[in-house]
Design a protein around this motif. Structure first.
Motif, PDB file in Angstrom:
ATOM      1  N   GLY A  18       0.820  -1.218   0.000  1.00  0.00           N
ATOM      2  CA  GLY A  18       0.000   0.000   0.000  1.00  0.00           C
ATOM      3  C   GLY A  18       0.845   1.255   0.000  1.00  0.00           C
ATOM      4  N   MET A  19       1.924   1.240   0.781  1.00  0.00           N
ATOM      5  CA  MET A  19       2.825   2.400   0.788  1.00  0.00           C
ATOM      6  C   MET A  19       3.488   2.577  -0.570  1.00  0.00           C
ATOM      7  N   PHE A  20       3.913   1.465  -1.180  1.00  0.00           N
ATOM      8  CA  PHE A  20       4.555   1.556  -2.493  1.00  0.00           C
ATOM      9  C   PHE A  20       3.587   2.164  -3.507  1.00  0.00           C
ATOM     10  N   PHE A  21       2.360   1.665  -3.553  1.00  0.00           N
ATOM     11  CA  PHE A  21       1.379   2.200  -4.483  1.00  0.00           C
ATOM     12  C   PHE A  21       1.120   3.686  -4.226  1.00  0.00           C
ATOM     13  N   ALA A  22       0.892   4.037  -2.965  1.00  0.00           N
ATOM     14  CA  ALA A  22       0.580   5.427  -2.640  1.00  0.00           C
ATOM     15  C   ALA A  22       1.737   6.360  -2.978  1.00  0.00           C
ATOM     16  N   HIS A  23       2.952   5.955  -2.604  1.00  0.00           N
ATOM     17  CA  HIS A  23       4.107   6.833  -2.746  1.00  0.00           C
ATOM     18  C   HIS A  23       4.637   6.885  -4.180  1.00  0.00           C
ATOM     19  N   LEU A  26       0.294   6.665  -6.956  1.00  0.00           N
ATOM     20  CA  LEU A  26      -0.788   7.635  -6.765  1.00  0.00           C
ATOM     21  C   LEU A  26      -0.268   9.055  -6.561  1.00  0.00           C
ATOM     22  N   ARG A  27       0.758   9.205  -5.731  1.00  0.00           N
ATOM     23  CA  ARG A  27       1.273  10.548  -5.420  1.00  0.00           C
ATOM     24  C   ARG A  27       1.720  11.312  -6.659  1.00  0.00           C
ATOM     25  N   PRO A  28       2.560  10.729  -7.530  1.00  0.00           N
ATOM     26  CA  PRO A  28       2.982  11.490  -8.706  1.00  0.00           C
ATOM     27  C   PRO A  28       1.826  11.838  -9.649  1.00  0.00           C
ATOM     28  N   VAL A  29       0.867  10.939  -9.787  1.00  0.00           N
ATOM     29  CA  VAL A  29      -0.276  11.220 -10.660  1.00  0.00           C
ATOM     30  C   VAL A  29      -1.138  12.318 -10.053  1.00  0.00           C
ATOM     31  N   ALA A  30      -1.420  12.216  -8.767  1.00  0.00           N
ATOM     32  CA  ALA A  30      -2.248  13.233  -8.104  1.00  0.00           C
ATOM     33  C   ALA A  30      -1.579  14.603  -8.160  1.00  0.00           C
ATOM     34  N   ASN A  44      -7.162  12.704   1.699  1.00  0.00           N
ATOM     35  CA  ASN A  44      -7.895  12.530   2.950  1.00  0.00           C
ATOM     36  C   ASN A  44      -8.731  11.248   2.905  1.00  0.00           C
ATOM     37  N   GLY A  45      -9.407  11.017   1.792  1.00  0.00           N
ATOM     38  CA  GLY A  45     -10.177   9.791   1.632  1.00  0.00           C
ATOM     39  C   GLY A  45      -9.305   8.554   1.539  1.00  0.00           C
ATOM     40  N   VAL A  46      -8.202   8.657   0.818  1.00  0.00           N
ATOM     41  CA  VAL A  46      -7.274   7.527   0.684  1.00  0.00           C
ATOM     42  C   VAL A  46      -6.704   7.158   2.054  1.00  0.00           C
ATOM     43  N   PHE A  47      -6.237   8.147   2.789  1.00  0.00           N
ATOM     44  CA  PHE A  47      -5.654   7.873   4.102  1.00  0.00           C
ATOM     45  C   PHE A  47      -6.674   7.262   5.058  1.00  0.00           C
ATOM     46  N   PHE A 101       0.175   8.977  12.244  1.00  0.00           N
ATOM     47  CA  PHE A 101      -1.277   8.927  12.415  1.00  0.00           C
ATOM     48  C   PHE A 101      -1.757   9.961  13.425  1.00  0.00           C
ATOM     49  N   PHE A 102      -1.050  10.087  14.550  1.00  0.00           N
ATOM     50  CA  PHE A 102      -1.536  10.934  15.632  1.00  0.00           C
ATOM     51  C   PHE A 102      -1.072  12.385  15.545  1.00  0.00           C
ATOM     52  N   VAL A 103      -0.075  12.684  14.708  1.00  0.00           N
ATOM     53  CA  VAL A 103       0.386  14.076  14.626  1.00  0.00           C
ATOM     54  C   VAL A 103       0.109  14.669  13.241  1.00  0.00           C
ATOM     55  N   PRO A 104       0.900  14.385  12.205  1.00  0.00           N
ATOM     56  CA  PRO A 104       0.623  15.076  10.937  1.00  0.00           C
ATOM     57  C   PRO A 104      -0.712  14.692  10.298  1.00  0.00           C
ATOM     58  N   TYR A 105      -1.133  13.434  10.411  1.00  0.00           N
ATOM     59  CA  TYR A 105      -2.415  13.050   9.806  1.00  0.00           C
ATOM     60  C   TYR A 105      -3.578  13.740  10.518  1.00  0.00           C
ATOM     61  N   ARG A 106      -3.499  13.835  11.814  1.00  0.00           N
ATOM     62  CA  ARG A 106      -4.548  14.548  12.570  1.00  0.00           C
ATOM     63  C   ARG A 106      -4.616  16.014  12.128  1.00  0.00           C
TER      64      ARG A 106
END
Length: 151
Positions: A18-23, A26-30, A44-47, A101-106
């Protein structure tokens, strides 16, 4: 033992894959295809969905890994160096994810909800850095796990 090992490996595949796909996909396309506000809404929805899977994977990795170490091999003193390396790197990865999860994602979720796009970007950049670090650590750990016994 085979069921626990299979569950352990599958949980690792979910998290690291999942990290490989996202990083890497998905990230470069987005970044090219979406304007910053849209990009943050999508992330936000993906995370939200992916991080639920990561929490499940983390729990499964810990339960199955320690079950294998203690129930099958009789404890940490009886496993090879490669298992100790996987354990240490895995715990570091879990700590990085918990911080993410608890700091930057919040902060990211809050910024997106309040439409504070510059703040959202700052948090998203921090998340990207941590995910990139965890991805490298996860790939190293997978290599150790798959070939460690042979060293």
């Amino acid at each position: 033992m085979s069921i626990m090992l299979a569950l352990h490996v599958l949980a690792v595949i979910v998290w690291v894959g999942g990290m490989f796909f996202a990083h890497q996909v998905l990230r470069p396309v987005a970044a090219v295809e979406l304007d910053p506000p849209e990009r943050q809404i999508v992330w936000n929805g993906v995370f939200r969905r992916f991080f639920a899977w990561v929490w499940a994977a983390v729990i499964l990795i810990l339960v199955t890994g320690y079950w294998l170490i203690f129930a099958v091999y009789g404890g940490m003193a009886n496993v090879g160096l490669y298992v100790h390396l996987m354990n240490g790197i895995g715990l570091l990865m879990i700590a990085l994810f918990a911080f993410l999860f608890f700091v930057p994602y919040r902060g990211f979720r809050q910024a997106v909800a309040e439409r504070r796009w510059p703040d959202g970007k700052r948090h998203l950049d921090r998340i990207r850095t941590i995910v990139g670090t965890n991805l490298v650590l996860g790939l190293i750990t997978a290599a150790i796990g798959s070939g460690g016994r042979l060293f």
